[in-house]
Design an enzyme around this catalytic site. Sequence first.
Site, PDB file in Angstrom:
ATOM      1  N   ASP A 431       0.863  -1.187   0.000  1.00  0.00           N
ATOM      2  CA  ASP A 431       0.000   0.000   0.000  1.00  0.00           C
ATOM      3  C   ASP A 431       0.893   1.228   0.000  1.00  0.00           C
ATOM      4  OD1 ASP A 431      -1.850   2.010   0.327  1.00  0.00           O
ATOM      5  OD2 ASP A 431      -3.008   0.980   1.867  1.00  0.00           O
ATOM      6  N   ARG A 433      -0.192   4.368  -0.901  1.00  0.00           N
ATOM      7  CA  ARG A 433      -0.999   5.586  -0.948  1.00  0.00           C
ATOM      8  C   ARG A 433      -0.547   6.590   0.108  1.00  0.00           C
ATOM      9  NH1 ARG A 433      -6.772   2.840  -0.469  1.00  0.00           N
ATOM     10  NH2 ARG A 433      -5.511   1.572   0.961  1.00  0.00           N
TER      11      ARG A 433
END
Length: 509
Positions: A431, A433
């Site tokens: 991840d 982000r």
Amino acid sequence: MMDSALYHPRIFFAHSFINGLYSSPRFANTCWRLVSRSSWEIKASENSDRNVFDENPVRKTDGSLFDSASFETVDAEITPETDDFFVSDAEGDPDCPTQGYSSIELALQALRKGKFVIVVDDETGDVEGNLIMAATLTSPKDIAFLIKNGSGIVSVGMKKENLERLSLTLMSPEMEDEDSSAPTFTITVDAKSGTSTGVSASDRAMTVLALSSLDAKPDDFRRPGHVFPLKYRDGGVLRRAGHTEASVDLMILAGLRPLSVLSAILDQEDGSMASLPYMKKLATEHDIPIVSLTDLIRYRRKRDKLVERITVSRLPTKWGLFQAYCYRSKLDGTENIALVKGNVGNGEDILVRVHSECLTGDIFGSARCDCGNQLDLAMELIEKEGRGVVVYLRGHEGRGIGLGHKLRAYNLQDEGHDTVQANVELGLSIDSREYGIGAQMLRDIGVRTMRLMTNNPAKFTGLKGYGLAVVGRVPVVTPITKENRRYMETKRKKMGHIYISDNNDQPLA
């Protein structure tokens, strides 16, 4: 009942009839359930006259309702909330250093005093660390220490305007490409004045100071030489996460001139790139702050203005009337949108959803994920509340890996990998982000405290520390299907997403 691995058979959902999706009156009119620990309450509609369900729901081959293509959203009459997301206050603070590292503020203090700082670029994978200090404060003793503990290559990070002023051109013109991840070396130099061969610590210190001088001219240097100027990319670590950019950014943050001295740290025993334990030992022995490049990026994202508002427009939707705010990133030009319902007013206690772009789920209704359902539910709940914000962040496709990689990961999932394993197999982040852009959009809109609609602890922590306070969490509870069951179970087990237990009344941490 519903085919679900995560929800207890007695849990009901009152399904909103969004996008013409089908549901079941029998399923919707089951009893309510209170989840004690988190004060969540999801309650079915007691109004049997409310016509929100399809009269002809699709059935499975065995006659039961909700086949693998059903992904309805939940109608929560009482907004489910919790005050705790099982994280510390410090965890989401961009000024709080990664465990085992010094704070950015401590590093800035050291640089102002003419001391060294170690910058490490990746605390989890193959690390590279550089010793850095202010070029304007360099002494022969400092260069000797740098040569002894570094690679032997003494570099000076410089901005484009300083390189042009001294007519320092790149060694490889193709490295001018701003998208390149490689460092951009210029022609090497030695100072003409005050040096002999140019190779000694004293000579190289003199060259560094000459490069730092505001009065320096192109003719003050011999080419080639023994000092390696490096071109700093505009935007710094927010544009390129490299040591050159990190070193110059730190000088700017420390209030010094934007010129740095740096060299990669080597293991003195075997000449290999120094390991993280080796660098931490070096830092301890010489009282040198050691900082993570990741922490520097977070520190800058908190302080730099990363977005500009382009326009605001009225936007009628199937849920109701919203105002659409368009923001452009100053880093890469990406345009993001925020949909605002009602009057934000004093910015307190705003219902907020920060939604990551998912083309396959949001637009095409992919059953592999729950993204589209979450977005639909967020829009509906904010419309019911009459006040709230949905921030839609582009560039987050596949948790930041991009559309093409996401589809490749789907192929691996079909072969048996889960969503985490697939990313790892592709050599990609689980991840990647980052929510600083979204946080700054919320700040510009006027949000100060919010109830955040999410199941993801990373999103909760990623929004803290930007002048925003998360005062509560609203779980985004959507149905589990045959297609997305393993995906959601993996997010719960491996990524800490919080759903409702299939065995008890406690939230899952």
